[in-house]
Scaffold this active site. Structure first.
Site, PDB file in Angstrom:
ATOM      1  N   LYS A 175       2.375  -3.310  13.251  1.00  0.00           N
ATOM      2  CA  LYS A 175       2.761  -4.661  13.696  1.00  0.00           C
ATOM      3  C   LYS A 175       3.967  -4.560  14.611  1.00  0.00           C
ATOM      4  CE  LYS A 175       5.479  -8.152  12.815  1.00  0.00           C
ATOM      5  NZ  LYS A 175       5.589  -8.642  14.179  1.00  0.00           N
ATOM      6  N   GLU A 250      14.441   1.354   7.992  1.00  0.00           N
ATOM      7  CA  GLU A 250      15.489   1.763   8.948  1.00  0.00           C
ATOM      8  C   GLU A 250      16.112   0.472   9.442  1.00  0.00           C
ATOM      9  OE1 GLU A 250      16.163   4.818   9.407  1.00  0.00           O
ATOM     10  OE2 GLU A 250      14.327   5.890   8.865  1.00  0.00           O
TER      11      GLU A 250
HETATM   12  P1  NAP Z   1      13.755  -8.041  12.808  1.00  0.00           P
HETATM   13  O1  NAP Z   1      13.903  -9.468  13.099  1.00  0.00           O
HETATM   14  O2  NAP Z   1      14.054  -7.575  11.440  1.00  0.00           O
HETATM   15  O3  NAP Z   1      12.261  -7.656  13.220  1.00  0.00           O
HETATM   16  C1  NAP Z   1      11.710  -6.396  13.034  1.00  0.00           C
HETATM   17  C2  NAP Z   1      10.233  -6.550  12.793  1.00  0.00           C
HETATM   18  O4  NAP Z   1      10.023  -7.256  11.586  1.00  0.00           O
HETATM   19  C3  NAP Z   1       9.508  -7.343  13.872  1.00  0.00           C
HETATM   20  O5  NAP Z   1       8.223  -6.807  14.058  1.00  0.00           O
HETATM   21  C4  NAP Z   1       9.435  -8.723  13.246  1.00  0.00           C
HETATM   22  O6  NAP Z   1       8.407  -9.523  13.754  1.00  0.00           O
HETATM   23  C5  NAP Z   1       9.171  -8.357  11.815  1.00  0.00           C
HETATM   24  N1  NAP Z   1       9.449  -9.430  10.870  1.00  0.00           N
HETATM   25  C6  NAP Z   1      10.273 -10.504  11.021  1.00  0.00           C
HETATM   26  N2  NAP Z   1      10.240 -11.268   9.908  1.00  0.00           N
HETATM   27  C7  NAP Z   1       9.379 -10.676   9.048  1.00  0.00           C
HETATM   28  C8  NAP Z   1       8.930 -10.974   7.729  1.00  0.00           C
HETATM   29  N3  NAP Z   1       9.351 -12.046   7.062  1.00  0.00           N
HETATM   30  N4  NAP Z   1       8.047 -10.131   7.154  1.00  0.00           N
HETATM   31  C9  NAP Z   1       7.612  -9.028   7.796  1.00  0.00           C
HETATM   32  N5  NAP Z   1       7.995  -8.703   9.042  1.00  0.00           N
HETATM   33  C10 NAP Z   1       8.880  -9.504   9.665  1.00  0.00           C
HETATM   34  O7  NAP Z   1      14.635  -7.138  13.753  1.00  0.00           O
HETATM   35  P2  NAP Z   1      14.724  -7.225  15.327  1.00  0.00           P
HETATM   36  O8  NAP Z   1      15.511  -8.442  15.635  1.00  0.00           O
HETATM   37  O9  NAP Z   1      13.401  -7.063  15.926  1.00  0.00           O
HETATM   38  O10 NAP Z   1      15.513  -5.865  15.655  1.00  0.00           O
HETATM   39  C11 NAP Z   1      16.879  -5.753  15.591  1.00  0.00           C
HETATM   40  C12 NAP Z   1      17.325  -5.082  14.308  1.00  0.00           C
HETATM   41  O11 NAP Z   1      16.622  -3.874  14.070  1.00  0.00           O
HETATM   42  C13 NAP Z   1      18.767  -4.667  14.362  1.00  0.00           C
HETATM   43  O12 NAP Z   1      19.419  -5.040  13.185  1.00  0.00           O
HETATM   44  C14 NAP Z   1      18.727  -3.151  14.468  1.00  0.00           C
HETATM   45  O13 NAP Z   1      19.830  -2.477  14.004  1.00  0.00           O
HETATM   46  C15 NAP Z   1      17.512  -2.823  13.732  1.00  0.00           C
HETATM   47  N6  NAP Z   1      16.984  -1.535  14.169  1.00  0.00           N
HETATM   48  C16 NAP Z   1      17.133  -0.462  13.345  1.00  0.00           C
HETATM   49  C17 NAP Z   1      16.681   0.778  13.730  1.00  0.00           C
HETATM   50  C18 NAP Z   1      16.836   1.964  12.827  1.00  0.00           C
HETATM   51  O14 NAP Z   1      16.172   2.948  13.032  1.00  0.00           O
HETATM   52  N7  NAP Z   1      17.678   1.903  11.825  1.00  0.00           N
HETATM   53  C19 NAP Z   1      16.042   0.931  14.952  1.00  0.00           C
HETATM   54  C20 NAP Z   1      15.896  -0.171  15.773  1.00  0.00           C
HETATM   55  C21 NAP Z   1      16.365  -1.411  15.356  1.00  0.00           C
HETATM   56  P3  NAP Z   1       8.731 -10.687  14.830  1.00  0.00           P
HETATM   57  O15 NAP Z   1       9.198 -10.003  16.038  1.00  0.00           O
HETATM   58  O16 NAP Z   1       7.427 -11.356  14.973  1.00  0.00           O
HETATM   59  O17 NAP Z   1       9.801 -11.553  14.217  1.00  0.00           O
END
Ligand code: NAP
Ligand code: MG
Length: 477
Positions: A175, A250
């Site tokens: 996804k 992550e």
């Molecule tokens: P996010 O909002 O948590 O989204 C990540 C993924 O989760 C997206 O595919 C999102 O889909 C999905 N998602 C959202 N709500 C969900 C739910 N209730 N159930 C299941 N899946 C759901 O994060 P983001 O804003 O895309 O990315 C930024 C964050 O990612 C930052 O905090 C960053 O530090 C972290 N990150 C961490 C790493 C690592 O390796 N540690 C790497 C990259 C990024 P939608 O897009 O449809 O909302």
């Protein structure tokens, strides 16, 4: 091949969705609409998981390891053959500078190669148990793995979840984030062309809020491998707890960059801007908290600011561009709120923080000095082009400040004193750390976080272990 994939990829075919809300993509560099992509609904989740499960039972699980390796090598080759097209898709979709996009597609191909090669080196043990006989362990695949990935490094993160999961014999429902579905969809199609059987890798674009729960709680999903925010990660872990599902997470970061006066601090100052401003700061490993020993602090800041001003910010389609736009208007507004907060507190913005003229969600890389450790900018993950720099006097007190964070993902340490390097590196609470460099990700080495930065590891052999169950078999003599 369609220039821009806009449907779901299920069971080896492009599929319309009956009920899901379509996703409108906007090119962040031009603010012009790019495409409308199908958004999977709960029914589509059920279909994707069921057909992945069928593909697992009817072949992939039991395919000879050598054949599985051959297919994954082919996937890598086909990715390389399509590198330029994939890089352009990523660049147009999220404004990633084209040179970075090319590197990241190449990284995705290397991940498939690594795990294709790992298949023949990944085995169990024989154990001399007390009662004699033959005791041995097997690493068995789990079944259907849901891989949920973010928008900042869509292609490589998708690959570094899918490749080890597939190599271990699982089937995957990938996804992508709503903002960045395009290269994931193309990967699904290319992998099929490379010989991956239909259903083994499903790609399901759509809103996480609308269908995330259905995917995470689906009884046939045995593991959720997630990269994204700590908030969503925590919710996934809670839902997974109900059925004791496996999870790897992550999550966010607020990584330190520590510079001692004995280091080649000039080199640190010249290279450090890209350790936080690469990918426009939208990087979980961004070195956004800098700790610089006071003896070199003023000169360091001067050099760092000069190096920041030299960064090429602008059109991501140009090969010389180092910093593109932020991914969306909302992301830029969120970053600007942090900057407003810093200004209201009277902190010094040594450079950047403004919007360049013209369209696109651009923001000039910002350097904040005179910040306090209680500031939001110092404590919270900004996920944009903002760095905070503070001086330190004492190693022990500095380490306490470094570890005074809920996060613990990555970091850098600059010193030429070997004993200090070993001592300090051991004490920083983070899953990865680099000494006299800013590198965080190696395909061959484990990557992941301490504390609220995550659970489990991507990459290396540790990731492959995480996509298996460990089974012990005893045979009486
Ligand atoms: P996010 O909002 O948590 O989204 C990540 C993924 O989760 C997206 O595919 C999102 O889909 C999905 N998602 C959202 N709500 C969900 C739910 N209730 N159930 C299941 N899946 C759901 O994060 P983001 O804003 O895309 O990315 C930024 C964050 O990612 C930052 O905090 C960053 O530090 C972290 N990150 C961490 C790493 C690592 O390796 N540690 C790497 C990259 C990024 P939608 O897009 O449809 O909302
Ligand atoms: Mg989000």
């Amino acid at each position: 091949m369609n220039p821009i994939p806009t449907k779901m990829f299920i069971n080896g075919q492009w599929r319309e969705v009956a009920g899901g809300k379509p996703i409108t993509l906007i090119n962040p560099a031009t603010e012009q609409p790019l495409a409308e992509v199908a958004g999977a609904d709960v029914l589509a989740v059920g279909e994707a998981v069921a057909s992945a499960h069928e593909a697992f039972l009817n072949g992939w699980r039991d395919l000879a390891p050598g054949k599985r390796a051959e297919i994954l090598y082919n996937v890598a080759r086909v990715i390389r053959e399509n590198l330029e097209g994939l890089a352009r898709l990523e660049c147009g979709n999220i404004g990633k500078p084209i040179s970075d996009a090319r590197d990241e597609i190449g990284l995705g191909a290397r991940v498939f190669e690594y795990y294709a090669g790992a298949i023949s080196k990944f085995g169990g043990q024989t154990i001399p148990v007390a009662r004699g006989g033959l005791d041995y362990t097997l690493r068995t695949p789990m079944g259907v793995v849901a891989a949920i990935v973010p928008w900042n490094f869509p292609f490589p993160i998708g690959c570094w979840k899918a490749a080890p999961a597939l190599a271990a014999g699982n089937c995957v429902v990938l996804k992508p984030a709503s903002l960045s579905p395009l290269t994931a969809l193309r990967l699904g199609e290319l992998a099929c062309q490379a010989g991956l059987p239909a259903g083994v890798l499903q790609v399901l674009p759509g809103s996480g809020q609308a269908m995330g729960d259905a995917l995470v709680t689906h009884p046939l999903v045995r593991k959720i491998s997630f990269t994204g925010s700590t908030t969503v990660g925590s919710r996934i872990m809670e839902l997974a707890a109900r059925d004791i599902k496996r999870v790897s997470l992550e999550l966010g970061g607020k990584s330190p960059n520590i510079v001692f006066a004995d280091a080649d601090w000039q080199r640190a100052a010249e290279t450090s801007p890209m350790s936080v401003f690469a990918n426009t700061g939208q990087d979980c490993c961004a070195r956004s908290r800098m700790f610089v020993e006071r003896a070199v602090y003023d000169r360091f800041v001067e050099l760092f600011v000069a190096a920041t001003k030299k960064l090429v910010v602008g059109d991501p389609t140009r090969p010389e561009t180092q910093v593109g736009p932020l991914v969306s208007a909302g992301q830029r507004a969120a970053v600007e709120e942090y900057l407003a907060d810093a200004r209201a507190l009277g902190r010094t913005v040594a450079t950047g923080g403004g919007r360049p003229a013209g369209p696109g969600y651009y923001l000039e890389p910002a350097v904040l000095v005179d910040v306090e450790t209680s500031d939001r900018c110092w404590r919270e993950e900004i996920f944009g082009p903002v760095v905070c720099i503070r001086p330190f006097d004492d190693e022990k007190a500095m380490l306490q400040e470094v570890n005074d964070s809920p996060y613990g993902l990555s970091g850098s340490l600059w010193t030429n004193d070997l004993r200090r390097a070993v001592r300090v590196a051991r004490q920083v609470e983070s899953g990865v750390l680099s000494v006299n460099s800013h590198s965080s990700v190696h395909v061959e080495a484990p990557f992941g976080g301490f504390k609220q930065s995550g659970l489990g590891r991507d990459l290396g052999m540790s990731a492959m272990e995480g996509y298996t169950e460990l089974k012990n078999i005893y045979v009486a003599e």
